[in-house]
Motif scaffolding. Structure first.
Motif, PDB file in Angstrom:
ATOM      1  N   VAL A 124       0.850  -1.193   0.000  1.00 32.73           N
ATOM      2  CA  VAL A 124       0.000   0.000   0.000  1.00 32.73           C
ATOM      3  C   VAL A 124       0.883   1.240   0.000  1.00 32.73           C
ATOM      4  N   LYS A 171      -9.021  -2.965  -1.395  1.00 30.35           N
ATOM      5  CA  LYS A 171      -8.892  -1.818  -0.506  1.00 30.35           C
ATOM      6  C   LYS A 171      -8.461  -2.321   0.862  1.00 30.35           C
ATOM      7  N   VAL A 172      -7.628  -1.543   1.516  1.00 33.83           N
ATOM      8  CA  VAL A 172      -7.116  -1.916   2.826  1.00 33.83           C
ATOM      9  C   VAL A 172      -7.761  -1.000   3.862  1.00 33.83           C
ATOM     10  N   GLN A 208       5.817   3.233   0.613  1.00 31.77           N
ATOM     11  CA  GLN A 208       5.192   1.937   0.384  1.00 31.77           C
ATOM     12  C   GLN A 208       5.361   1.056   1.616  1.00 31.77           C
ATOM     13  N   PHE A 217      -7.355   2.753   2.683  1.00 29.83           N
ATOM     14  CA  PHE A 217      -6.308   3.040   1.703  1.00 29.83           C
ATOM     15  C   PHE A 217      -6.692   2.360   0.395  1.00 29.83           C
ATOM     16  N   SER A 218      -6.947   3.165  -0.621  1.00 30.21           N
ATOM     17  CA  SER A 218      -7.345   2.597  -1.906  1.00 30.21           C
ATOM     18  C   SER A 218      -6.194   2.555  -2.896  1.00 30.21           C
ATOM     19  N   ASP A 219      -5.059   3.152  -2.540  1.00 29.78           N
ATOM     20  CA  ASP A 219      -3.894   3.154  -3.423  1.00 29.78           C
ATOM     21  C   ASP A 219      -3.055   1.900  -3.165  1.00 29.78           C
ATOM     22  N   VAL A 220      -3.561   0.749  -3.617  1.00 32.75           N
ATOM     23  CA  VAL A 220      -2.901  -0.538  -3.419  1.00 32.75           C
ATOM     24  C   VAL A 220      -2.106  -0.867  -4.683  1.00 32.75           C
TER      25      VAL A 220
END
Length: 100
Positions: free
Chosen positions: A5, A56-57, A11, A35-38
């Motif tokens: 992520v 998504k995390v 990262q 966090f959607s920027d995986v």
């Protein structure tokens, strides 16, 4: 299952139930963040990378902490110039609750 992520330009490799310290996030203890920027996701033997990742995390903010004190000291010899600045960087401790 794990995921990579991007949080605040850095990262992190995360797994469910993991605690980690990330750069300061807005919110209070107990708040949930997503966090959607995986960048990469691994579930079993299937790995998805880049635009193929639809994961998504979700994490919970545990607390905010300060890092170690860093001193920036400048001096010019024989001139009488001395400048000392210090700071402590803020970090947020999060616990990963779900990778879905």
């Amino acid at each position: 299952m794990f995921a990579v992520v991007k949080i605040a330009g850095q990262q992190f490799k995360v797994q469910q139930g993991q605690n980690l310290y990330v750069p300061h996030l807005s919110g209070k203890a107990g708040d949930t963040v997503e966090f959607s920027d995986v960048l990469l996701a691994n579930s079993g033997d299937a790995i998805s990378v880049g635009a193929d990742v639809k994961v998504k995390v979700k994490a919970e903010i545990v607390k905010e902490v300060q890092g170690d004190k860093v001193i920036a000291f400048k001096m010019k010899r024989r001139k009488g110039f001395r400048k000392k600045h210090g700071h402590r960087t803020l970090y947020t401790q999060i616990k990963v609750t779900d990778i879905a």
